[in-house]
Scaffold this active site. Structure first.
Site, PDB file in Angstrom:
ATOM      1  CG  ASP A 167      -3.717   2.711 -12.421  1.00 25.77           C
ATOM      2  OD1 ASP A 167      -2.753   2.945 -13.176  1.00 25.77           O
ATOM      3  OD2 ASP A 167      -4.201   1.579 -12.259  1.00 25.77           O
ATOM      4  CG  HIS A 181      -6.385   6.903  -0.287  1.00 27.76           C
ATOM      5  ND1 HIS A 181      -6.962   7.618   0.720  1.00 27.76           N
ATOM      6  CD2 HIS A 181      -6.982   7.324  -1.417  1.00 27.76           C
ATOM      7  CE1 HIS A 181      -7.865   8.442   0.229  1.00 27.76           C
ATOM      8  NE2 HIS A 181      -7.899   8.275  -1.085  1.00 27.76           N
ATOM      9  CD  GLU A 225      -2.347   0.384 -15.499  1.00 25.39           C
ATOM     10  OE1 GLU A 225      -3.536   0.113 -15.223  1.00 25.39           O
ATOM     11  OE2 GLU A 225      -1.639   1.149 -14.802  1.00 25.39           O
TER      12      GLU A 225
HETATM   13  P1  FAD Z   1      -1.057   5.747   3.677  1.00 27.87           P
HETATM   14  O1  FAD Z   1      -2.150   4.771   3.494  1.00 27.87           O
HETATM   15  O2  FAD Z   1      -1.344   6.935   4.490  1.00 27.87           O
HETATM   16  O3  FAD Z   1       0.235   4.985   4.259  1.00 27.87           O
HETATM   17  C1  FAD Z   1       0.667   3.782   3.697  1.00 27.87           C
HETATM   18  C2  FAD Z   1       1.840   3.205   4.500  1.00 27.87           C
HETATM   19  O4  FAD Z   1       2.958   4.032   4.298  1.00 27.87           O
HETATM   20  C3  FAD Z   1       1.595   3.169   6.004  1.00 27.87           C
HETATM   21  O5  FAD Z   1       2.253   2.069   6.567  1.00 27.87           O
HETATM   22  C4  FAD Z   1       2.216   4.453   6.476  1.00 27.87           C
HETATM   23  O6  FAD Z   1       2.614   4.372   7.827  1.00 27.87           O
HETATM   24  C5  FAD Z   1       3.393   4.580   5.519  1.00 27.87           C
HETATM   25  N1  FAD Z   1       3.742   5.972   5.265  1.00 27.87           N
HETATM   26  C6  FAD Z   1       2.931   7.002   4.979  1.00 27.87           C
HETATM   27  N2  FAD Z   1       3.643   8.126   4.853  1.00 27.87           N
HETATM   28  C7  FAD Z   1       4.933   7.778   5.057  1.00 27.87           C
HETATM   29  C8  FAD Z   1       6.150   8.498   5.080  1.00 27.87           C
HETATM   30  N3  FAD Z   1       6.183   9.828   4.902  1.00 27.87           N
HETATM   31  N4  FAD Z   1       7.296   7.822   5.290  1.00 27.87           N
HETATM   32  C9  FAD Z   1       7.300   6.486   5.502  1.00 27.87           C
HETATM   33  N5  FAD Z   1       6.164   5.766   5.529  1.00 27.87           N
HETATM   34  C10 FAD Z   1       4.998   6.405   5.293  1.00 27.87           C
HETATM   35  N6  FAD Z   1      -0.703   1.856  -5.798  1.00 27.87           N
HETATM   36  C11 FAD Z   1       0.089   1.654  -6.863  1.00 27.87           C
HETATM   37  O7  FAD Z   1       1.266   1.306  -6.724  1.00 27.87           O
HETATM   38  N7  FAD Z   1      -0.400   1.829  -8.140  1.00 27.87           N
HETATM   39  C12 FAD Z   1      -1.661   2.251  -8.384  1.00 27.87           C
HETATM   40  O8  FAD Z   1      -2.063   2.419  -9.528  1.00 27.87           O
HETATM   41  C13 FAD Z   1      -2.511   2.492  -7.260  1.00 27.87           C
HETATM   42  N8  FAD Z   1      -3.775   2.944  -7.443  1.00 27.87           N
HETATM   43  C14 FAD Z   1      -4.542   3.206  -6.352  1.00 27.87           C
HETATM   44  C15 FAD Z   1      -5.835   3.710  -6.556  1.00 27.87           C
HETATM   45  C16 FAD Z   1      -6.646   4.012  -5.472  1.00 27.87           C
HETATM   46  C17 FAD Z   1      -8.026   4.554  -5.703  1.00 27.87           C
HETATM   47  C18 FAD Z   1      -6.159   3.789  -4.148  1.00 27.87           C
HETATM   48  C19 FAD Z   1      -7.022   4.089  -2.968  1.00 27.87           C
HETATM   49  C20 FAD Z   1      -4.890   3.267  -3.946  1.00 27.87           C
HETATM   50  C21 FAD Z   1      -4.074   2.979  -5.041  1.00 27.87           C
HETATM   51  N9  FAD Z   1      -2.781   2.466  -4.881  1.00 27.87           N
HETATM   52  C22 FAD Z   1      -1.987   2.257  -5.968  1.00 27.87           C
HETATM   53  C23 FAD Z   1      -2.282   2.092  -3.540  1.00 27.87           C
HETATM   54  C24 FAD Z   1      -1.507   3.212  -2.908  1.00 27.87           C
HETATM   55  O9  FAD Z   1      -0.282   3.422  -3.569  1.00 27.87           O
HETATM   56  C25 FAD Z   1      -1.167   2.867  -1.447  1.00 27.87           C
HETATM   57  O10 FAD Z   1      -2.317   2.526  -0.734  1.00 27.87           O
HETATM   58  C26 FAD Z   1      -0.469   4.044  -0.775  1.00 27.87           C
HETATM   59  O11 FAD Z   1       0.062   3.613   0.445  1.00 27.87           O
HETATM   60  C27 FAD Z   1      -1.434   5.161  -0.555  1.00 27.87           C
HETATM   61  O12 FAD Z   1      -0.746   6.314  -0.157  1.00 27.87           O
HETATM   62  P2  FAD Z   1      -1.203   7.091   1.134  1.00 27.87           P
HETATM   63  O13 FAD Z   1      -0.582   8.414   1.039  1.00 27.87           O
HETATM   64  O14 FAD Z   1      -2.683   7.058   1.296  1.00 27.87           O
HETATM   65  O15 FAD Z   1      -0.496   6.175   2.238  1.00 27.87           O
END
Ligand code: FAD
Length: 527
Positions: A164, A98, A278
């Site tokens: 969120d 994400h 917020e």
């Molecule tokens: P990914 O996109 O899969 O990975 C993100 C990064 O982390 C990459 O560099 C990946 O290599 C690394 N990574 C993944 N897993 C690991 C692991 N196990 N160990 C070390 N590194 C790792 N963020 C906020 O802080 N607050 C919010 O309110 C918020 N709301 C959001 C709402 C939506 C609809 C979306 C899409 C995103 C939101 N985000 C928010 C952003 C979100 O926290 C980040 O995009 C987060 O990285 C998404 O998690 P993911 O599991 O999809 O990570």
């Protein structure tokens, strides 16, 4: 070289799935069997295509393979293999993918599909320790926050700070910071972590905390996946409320809006205060409500809000969004508490909207929006999002220059968030960076590209916003940062840059991990 070595490795790996059935007869070369994890690699196009893009839908880059680990040891084996290879290949852990700028991609390398750990795990990888004065949960890095919530609520407990949206992984948010409306009081999610299991870029499996291997602990929190792969996080818990009184207060003036927000986040323990603060900016043209199943505004309210917006010269109005947690037994006092806090604020008279929901409905509110957007094909569209931390001292300039300047006349689809946090709740030893003032604002320009040409237009506006902030010397920091040059990263980390380089050399000397962040040159040995 790296590519050739990887291809050879992958050919061996893909052969293994053919040979596995005959392995009992011992016809395979011994060194292939030594690489036990090879049977968990997927090299066919269906799997690699899924790991080639992310929620942003702006960047694509294919890995050579996707690893579906059954255990953290599988991941360690893969990383060790790469690190000890003459030509190490990139490895990117991917949670839900994400991110919006390709941060979880591994062009030409291996993406580790962390969610496979959750699917393979028996027993489950969310364990609550409810006894004792300081309860906590041990959650696999691959777990969704929604699942952590479900497991902890079985014990009447919950983490203190939430993003969120809950369909993202524990480690994905801890790699950034994890912010939301509770962060003003408890700090970001990374400030609420007690212990981590991390697989370093050397393939070592390390348990770390503030006292044990603190360098790695602080590096990994907010570390953008650069120093290790988080496979478990121990997170502090508090008693969970059952109900939430949720309110939106409307402002037509940014000075009053920010003054009231800062008052709300300055409240000390013991003072009547909200549990969540917020804020949103509504450009007149984007006036929207939340999910239709639990609307904040009636049609008549929307008309009144539009009227208010049209009276303001900029057409911009603001909502402070707040919440008080409570249980049924304290329902009378929640009314009094809300009343007492509202009396101190200067929102537009008559423009306060409340609703009463369960704690889960409140925390999982974006899920409703996701469903609604998916049903009309508006979820899986490009998201050229841009997030900042803006120092309190420059938030009015940001409002004037960006929201009423660069965005004047823009007609964005999406949400613009703006809410303050207290810097003292962050731990500066962690890799995550904030802006300098004691109070800074999280500003999320969360706009979607829904029509032809939108991506190009929104990206141009984003560039104009970045240029404006740089030229004005606002001291803004990107949250969920993205830079295309090492200069950009160096400026981003500022005083932390040398430490970041030193820690990278220590924990990922071959530059294997999370190459999609584009912080270090690929495959360049850092030491
Ligand atoms: P990914 O996109 O899969 O990975 C993100 C990064 O982390 C990459 O560099 C990946 O290599 C690394 N990574 C993944 N897993 C690991 C692991 N196990 N160990 C070390 N590194 C790792 N963020 C906020 O802080 N607050 C919010 O309110 C918020 N709301 C959001 C709402 C939506 C609809 C979306 C899409 C995103 C939101 N985000 C928010 C952003 C979100 O926290 C980040 O995009 C987060 O990285 C998404 O998690 P993911 O599991 O999809 O990570």
């Amino acid at each position: 070289m790296a590519g050739r070595c990887l291809i050879a490795f992958l050919i061996m790996a893909s052969c293994l799935s053919v040979f596995v059935s005959v392995s009992v007869s011992g016809q395979l070369p011994g060194d292939l069997f030594a690489l036990g994890v090879a049977s968990r690699l997927r090299v066919d196009g269906n799997w690699t295509a899924r790991a080639s893009s992310d929620f942003g839908r702006i960047v694509t880059a294919a890995p050579e393979a996707v690893l579906h680990p059954a255990t953290p040891a599988d991941i360690a084996e893969l990383v060790r293999f790469s690190a000890s290879s003459p030509s190490p290949f990139p490895v990117a852990p991917r949670g839900q993918g994400h991110s919006v700028r390709g941060q979880s991609l591994a062009p030409g390398g291996v993406v580790v599909d962390m969610r496979a750990l959750a699917a393979a795990a028996a027993p489950r990888r969310v364990n609550v320790s409810a006894g004792g004065a300081a309860p906590y949960v041990d959650a696999g890095g691959e777990q969704l926050w929604a699942d952590v919530l479900r497991a902890t609520l079985e014990h009447g407990l919950a983490p203190r700070v939430w993003t969120d949206y809950l369909r993202i992984t524990v480690a994905g948010t801890l790699s950034n910071a994890g912010i939301g409306g509770q962060a003003f009081r408890h700090g970001p999610q990374i400030a609420n972590v007690l212990e981590l299991d991390v697989i370093t870029g050397r393939g070592d499996m390390v348990t770390c905390s503030r006292d044990k291997d603190p360098d790695l602990f602080f590096a990994a929190l907010g570390g953008l996946g650069q120093f290790g792969i988080i496979t478990r996080a121990r997170i502090g818990l508090e008693p969970a409320p059952r109900r939430v009184r949720w309110a939106r207060l409307v402002y037509s003036d940014v000075v009053t809006f920010t003054r009231d927000q800062e008052l709300l986040i300055s409240k000390q323990d013991g003072e009547a205060s909200f549990d969540y603060v917020e804020g949103q900016v509504q450009l007149n043209r984007t006036l929207t409500d939340g999910p239709k199943s639990t609307p904040f505004f009636s049609d008549a309210d929307i008309t009144r809000l539009a009227g208010l917006a049209s009276e303001s010269t900029s057409g911009v109005i603001y909502f402070i969004e707040v919440a008080i947690y409570y249980n049924e037994s304290t329902i009378t006092s929640v009314d009094q508490k809300l009343e007492a806090i509202l009396e101190q604020l200067s929102f537009e008279k008559g423009f306060v909207f409340t609703k009463d929901v369960s704690y889960v409905q409140f925390l999982d509110r974006v899920r409703e929006e996701e469903r609604a957007l998916r049903s009309i094909g508006m979820w899986e569209v490009p998201h050229p999002w841009l997030n900042f931390f803006v120092p309190r001292s420059r938030i009015l300039d940001f409002d004037a220059g960006v929201l009423k300047g660069v965005f004047a006349g823009a007609n964005p689809v999406g949400v613009i968030l703006m809410y303050p946090m207290n810097k003292h709740t962050w731990d500066d030893r962690m890799t995550a960076v904030t802006s300098d003032d004691d109070v800074f604002y999280a500003v999320g320009l969360l706009r979607s590209a829904v029509a032809a040409g939108d991506v190009v237009r929104l990206e141009k506006e984003n560039e104009a916003v970045l240029a404006f902030c740089n030229n004005e010397g606002f001291g803004c920091k990107q949250y969920l940062p993205h830079y295309t040059s090492q200069d950009g990263w160096q400026r981003h980390f500022g005083a932390k840059w040398n430490k970041v380089v030193e820690l990278k050399a220590k924990y990922d000397p071959h530059g294997i991990l999370s190459p999609g962040q584009k912080i270090f040159s690929p495959m360049k040995t850092i030491i």
